[in-house]
Each structure stands twice: as structure tokens, then as C-alpha cells.
Design a protein around this motif. Sequence first.
Motif, PDB file in Angstrom:
ATOM      1  N   ARG A  58       5.269   0.943  -2.915  1.00  0.00           N
ATOM      2  CA  ARG A  58       4.407   0.368  -1.790  1.00  0.00           C
ATOM      3  C   ARG A  58       2.763   0.351  -1.685  1.00  0.00           C
ATOM      4  NH1 ARG A  58       8.160   3.209   1.694  1.00  0.00           N
ATOM      5  NH2 ARG A  58       6.058   3.945   3.211  1.00  0.00           N
ATOM      6  N   ALA A  59       2.248   1.642  -1.762  1.00  0.00           N
ATOM      7  CA  ALA A  59       0.727   1.757  -2.234  1.00  0.00           C
ATOM      8  C   ALA A  59       0.647   0.869  -3.319  1.00  0.00           C
ATOM      9  CB  ALA A  59       0.287   2.896  -1.651  1.00  0.00           C
ATOM     10  N   TYR A 105       7.425  -5.635  -2.694  1.00  0.00           N
ATOM     11  CA  TYR A 105       6.796  -5.747  -1.607  1.00  0.00           C
ATOM     12  C   TYR A 105       7.963  -6.634  -0.214  1.00  0.00           C
ATOM     13  CZ  TYR A 105       3.502  -3.448   2.036  1.00  0.00           C
ATOM     14  OH  TYR A 105       3.374  -3.086   3.624  1.00  0.00           O
ATOM     15  N   ILE A 135      -5.664   7.259  -5.468  1.00  0.00           N
ATOM     16  CA  ILE A 135      -3.930   6.601  -6.025  1.00  0.00           C
ATOM     17  C   ILE A 135      -4.061   7.463  -6.889  1.00  0.00           C
ATOM     18  CG2 ILE A 135      -1.824   6.619  -5.670  1.00  0.00           C
ATOM     19  CD1 ILE A 135      -2.328   5.137  -3.057  1.00  0.00           C
ATOM     20  N   ARG A 170      -7.793   6.102   1.978  1.00  0.00           N
ATOM     21  CA  ARG A 170      -6.523   6.334   2.091  1.00  0.00           C
ATOM     22  C   ARG A 170      -5.201   5.777   0.560  1.00  0.00           C
ATOM     23  NH1 ARG A 170      -1.564   2.958   6.164  1.00  0.00           N
ATOM     24  NH2 ARG A 170       0.009   5.027   4.937  1.00  0.00           N
ATOM     25  N   TYR A 171      -5.860   4.503  -0.070  1.00  0.00           N
ATOM     26  CA  TYR A 171      -5.931   4.405  -0.845  1.00  0.00           C
ATOM     27  C   TYR A 171      -6.884   4.606  -2.678  1.00  0.00           C
ATOM     28  CZ  TYR A 171      -2.277   2.036   1.647  1.00  0.00           C
ATOM     29  OH  TYR A 171      -1.929   1.813   2.940  1.00  0.00           O
ATOM     30  N   ARG A 217      -2.302  -2.366  -2.834  1.00  0.00           N
ATOM     31  CA  ARG A 217      -3.889  -2.546  -4.003  1.00  0.00           C
ATOM     32  C   ARG A 217      -3.955  -4.349  -4.827  1.00  0.00           C
ATOM     33  NH1 ARG A 217      -4.686   1.010  -7.771  1.00  0.00           N
ATOM     34  NH2 ARG A 217      -2.572   2.078  -7.773  1.00  0.00           N
ATOM     35  N   LYS A 227       6.578   5.090  -2.109  1.00  0.00           N
ATOM     36  CA  LYS A 227       5.809   4.690  -1.476  1.00  0.00           C
ATOM     37  C   LYS A 227       4.665   4.324  -2.050  1.00  0.00           C
ATOM     38  CE  LYS A 227       5.860   8.255   2.951  1.00  0.00           C
ATOM     39  NZ  LYS A 227       5.123   9.215   3.093  1.00  0.00           N
ATOM     40  N   LYS A 228       4.777   4.681  -3.518  1.00  0.00           N
ATOM     41  CA  LYS A 228       3.775   4.423  -4.992  1.00  0.00           C
ATOM     42  C   LYS A 228       4.364   3.369  -4.858  1.00  0.00           C
ATOM     43  CE  LYS A 228       3.495   8.951  -6.532  1.00  0.00           C
ATOM     44  NZ  LYS A 228       3.686  10.492  -8.314  1.00  0.00           N
TER      45      LYS A 228
END
Length: 222
Positions: A106-107, A36, A209, A205-206, A111, A103-104
Motif C-alpha cells: 500500500r505504501a 491498490y 520506507i 511518513r513515507y 508513492r 502495508k508495504k
Amino acid sequence: MKLSVIKLDGKASGDVELSDAVFGITDIRGDLLARYVNWQLAKRRAGTHKVQTRNENSRTGKKMYKQKGTGGARHGSRRAPQFVGGSRAFGPVVRDHGFDLPKKVRALALRHALSSKAKSGDLVVVDALTVKDAKTAALRETFGKLGWTRTLIIAGPEVDENFALASRNIPQIHVLPNAGLNVYDILRADTLVLSKAAVDAIEARYADIKPSRREQAEKDAA
């Protein structure tokens, strides 16, 4: 996990229940954080570095000397890179240094970064980040009492105007809205401060996931 909530004056203001999916990861993956950070810093690069190629060099293109009979090597132009004032071979050109990161990923990295701060005890939740007057000296004194030196503050959907004005001249204090949350700033800060509104927005938001296969395997093993 449960964490105490404080006010800006340091007094207690109850507790908040943090999502384990966002703040409770115990096996912090350094490879995700590195991917990241590399992605984020690569996107920052301007990529405007440029050197003159042979067709852009203003030196003469006339043949230096006759082809034969001099006893020297055969050359056709002063613009060649081996001569002083000539062009550079294989020099940098204008380009975009950015690359894609799913995106996954980055998320998941975000976390892990949040969980690393919670695990090390460097996460602070504040009831509200607002001040009555935009006084830098008063806010600096408040931060000193709380022990906030190299600190990232996520204030919520929007940063209070007076708080932003009072904090912008304090060294190593970075105040961002929810939209500015990123792994690089989290990792380089000694303390991460979140408002309750920021915590709610981050979890909304997270928290839902889907966990990675590695996280799911660890959860099943436990």
C-alpha cells in the motif's frame, strides 16, 4: 526534485525540495496501482446483496402432484428454482468483499501514485489552503483562474473550516486532510494539490520506507 510553491492567488511563494523516494519514482508500476485500487474499491462494497433460499421462500412446500402416473417429471416443491416464484440457485449472500493487502504494498503504491502526478506535471504545492470568508463564489473564481477543475486537494493535518465550507459545493473538487490521502482519488483527479504541511507529513511518513528490490536494482544500475 525541486518544485515551485504558489499561493492561492497564483503568486509565487518560493520553492520546495521534494523527496525522490516519494515523488521522484520514474518507472511507474501500473500493477501496484491496480492492486491498490481493487483493494480500496472492494472494501467499499456493502456486500448486503441477498436472495431467498429454499428454506426462506414463502411458497408452499406441499408436493405438487403425485409421484407416479402423470407422465411428467417428479417434483416435490414449488420452491425449487426452476419454477416461477421459486428460489434462486447459487444466488448472492451477505458477505465481505474485502481482502488483505500488505502495508508495504500500500505504501509503495501510494508513492508511485504521487510520483505519477509529479512526473506528468499535475502536482501543485500551495503555501497554505486557508480563506478569510467561506464564500463559494469567490473560491470557485480562484480555482478557475488557477485552472483547477477535476482536482484533489490535500489540505494538511486538518482542513480549514472556511475553506471546507466554501469548496464543498464546487463540482469535482475534493478536499481531504492528510489522513484521507489514497491512490484511487489521486489517480482519478486531473490535478493533485498539496499544502506545504501535507508535503511535510507525507515525506515524514513515507520517505524512510525501505525501497523495493526492483527500485534498489534500478538505483544501483543508475
